[in-house]
Motif scaffolding. Structure first.
Motif, PDB file in Angstrom:
ATOM      1  N   GLY A  80       0.817  -1.298  -0.014  1.00 22.81           N
ATOM      2  CA  GLY A  80      -0.043  -0.052   0.053  1.00 22.81           C
ATOM      3  C   GLY A  80       0.921   1.023  -0.172  1.00 22.81           C
ATOM      4  O   GLY A  80       2.081   1.136   0.016  1.00 22.81           O
ATOM      5  N   ASP A  82      -4.812   2.165  -0.500  1.00 21.31           N
ATOM      6  CA  ASP A  82      -5.015   2.063  -1.968  1.00 21.31           C
ATOM      7  C   ASP A  82      -6.027   3.099  -2.625  1.00 21.31           C
ATOM      8  O   ASP A  82      -6.549   4.116  -2.030  1.00 21.31           O
ATOM      9  CB  ASP A  82      -5.054   0.643  -2.275  1.00 21.31           C
ATOM     10  CG  ASP A  82      -6.641   0.024  -1.806  1.00 21.31           C
ATOM     11  OD1 ASP A  82      -6.579  -1.280  -1.610  1.00 21.31           O
ATOM     12  OD2 ASP A  82      -7.228   0.758  -1.596  1.00 21.31           O
ATOM     13  N   GLN A 120       5.342   3.508  -1.774  1.00 19.35           N
ATOM     14  CA  GLN A 120       4.701   2.285  -1.878  1.00 19.35           C
ATOM     15  C   GLN A 120       5.700   1.132  -1.114  1.00 19.35           C
ATOM     16  O   GLN A 120       6.855   1.176  -1.411  1.00 19.35           O
ATOM     17  CB  GLN A 120       4.552   1.998  -3.478  1.00 19.35           C
ATOM     18  CG  GLN A 120       3.625   2.810  -4.293  1.00 19.35           C
ATOM     19  CD  GLN A 120       2.279   2.370  -3.891  1.00 19.35           C
ATOM     20  OE1 GLN A 120       1.917   1.258  -3.365  1.00 19.35           O
ATOM     21  NE2 GLN A 120       1.290   3.250  -3.806  1.00 19.35           N
TER      22      GLN A 120
END
Length: 462
Positions: free
Chosen positions: A44, A63, A89
């Motif tokens: 995520g 997300d 990320q």
């Protein structure tokens, strides 16, 4: 998972009729989540990242549709090799839990990696566990290296530094030892198939007693072809003993676990397979390597068992409670800071209001007001006096004109006169006088004093 959750919350069903406190409910839900879901891997984007003064990290992973709150305590985050920031990320290993004081569902992060490296590392661990479960790493399946090999095969890039290192060591230790080179790709998408084909070709030709498979050092992505399943299975199926020599000593690949012997570097692999003046030293090195492999496998199994027991122990460990208390302290500290900021803001507004009110009631301000009023009254009084004086002057002029109109002096100025006797009484009848009386006559421009000599009354009046 649903059956586990239902079983964990059975105490709150209507048939049981037990009434729980909120604290007990949150504790039961936390245990239920940790027991039935446990450890998860997920990726995520980091948002709302905060590093508390206690050393703990708080963040959200999101997300494009959802997000979840996360906490990473300082006992775990000190192992993170990069500084997280909003927008990164990442791949995380986390334990599903619940923050009981607020009833918030959250993840307790145990590890964090950038998404690219993290995915490769995760794939590496999963593949290693799967192949280990099949027995590809078992010590019983490994072949011993020949004591005095007659020919050595080298499977690597024909232009790489690893080949030159191996050949230099072999030339120095045993120049007469024949060498067969099986060139292959050692990096890129087609490298794994190329390596497997080279191992298969060496086995089909059966011209070597031992094979060295490897390359120089690089990143995890550069060495990834030696972690591919096709390479691992081809090494395991080889009839010729294989020495894995991939990268540097710190680099570990699946090929190292499957190979019969793992060498820390390509040069070390050449040392292992080549004859030297001290044959006994070579045997000792082989036995030492085998012992290291056995210890490594044993440590790996023990580590897995230890991790399992640690996970079970963590559910009852006081550290869990301390972590929650520490998180609660961070929350209280944040709320206290927010409350103090709001209180200071309100006090500042109140101070400004009181200062404004004080400015309105200060004597100086009122003096200015009274001075302005006095100037206004003075102006109005001057205007009123001027108006009254003008009105009085107009009235005086009118009265003077009126008085002039009825004044005896005006009559006298036209040729008339006024006579008075000696007593000052106006004579308006001749019978008021006698002969010899003194008569005062007033004209318009003076007085005349006369003596009556003779009286002549009008005959009509008698």
């Amino acid at each position: 998972m649903q059956s586990g959750l239902s079983k964990g919350l059975a105490i709150v069903t209507a048939s049981n009729r037990n009434i729980l406190s909120v604290s007990r409910l949150n504790a039961e839900v936390r245990l239920c989540l940790e027991k039935n879901i446990g450890i998860v891997w997920l990726t995520g984007e980091i948002s709302n990242f905060t590093a508390a003064t206690s050393g703990h990290w708080y963040l959200s992973l999101k997300d494009n549709q959802s997000q979840v709150k996360c906490a990473m305590f300082r006992g775990n985050n000190h192992r993170v090799t990069f500084k997280p920031k909003n927008g990164d990320q990442v791949l995380v290993r986390a334990r599903v839990s619940l923050y009981e004081p607020r009833g918030d569902y959250q993840l307790i992060l145990e590890s964090m990696q950038p998404e690219g490296d993290g995915r490769l590392q995760q794939a590496f661990e999963q593949r290693k566990q799967a192949l280990a479960a099949e027995g590809l790493f078992a010590q019983t399946a490994k072949q011993p290296l020949p004591n005095q090999p007659r020919r050595i095969g080298i499977i690597t890039s024909k232009t790489g530094a690893a080949l030159h290192d191996i050949l230099n060591v072999l030339k120095r230790r045993d120049p007469s030892l024949p060498v067969v080179i099986y060139p292959t790709l050692v990096q890129g998408q087609d490298a794994a198939v190329s390596i497997a084909q080279a191992i298969g070709r060496a086995n089909s030709r059966n011209e070597c007693d031992v094979l060295i498979v490897g390359r120089g050092g690089g990143s995890l992505e550069d060495l990834w072809c030696f972690n591919e399943e096709i390479v691992a299975r081809t090494i395991a199926a080889s009839q010729i003993p294989i020495v894995s020599a991939v990268g540097h000593e710190v680099d570990v690949t699946i090929a190292d676990f499957v190979a019969d012997v793992r060498a820390p570097t390509p040069s070390a692999a050449a040392e292992l397979v080549s004859r030297d003046l001290s044959y006994r030293l070579q045997q000792y090195q082989q036995r030492e390597q085998a012992l290291k492999n056995a210890i490594g496998n044993l440590l790996y199994r023990q580590q897995r068992a230890l991790t399992h027991h640690e996970h079970r122990l963590s559910h009852q460990h006081p550290r869990r409670r301390l972590q929650q208390q520490s998180q609660h302290i961070d929350e209280l500290q944040r709320r206290m800071h927010q409350a103090l900021t709001q209180r200071l803001s309100r006090c500042s507004h109140q101070l400004n209001a009181l200062n404004s009110r004080l400015q309105r009631v200060t004597p100086e301000h009122r003096i200015h007001q009274y001075q302005a009023q006095l100037a206004q009254y003075h102006q109005r009084l001057s205007h009123a006096m001027d108006s009254q004086l003008s009105h009085a002057q107009q009235r005086f002029t009118t009265l003077v004109a009126t008085l002039d109109a009825v004044s005896p002096l005006a009559t006298l100025s036209r040729g008339y006169s006024i006579s008075r006797d000696s007593d000052g009484r106006i004579v308006n009848d001749i019978h008021q006088l006698q002969k010899g009386d003194t008569l005062h006559t007033q004209l318009g421009n003076g007085d005349i004093i006369s003596v009556v000599q003779q009286l002549h009354p009008n005959q009509s009046t008698d």
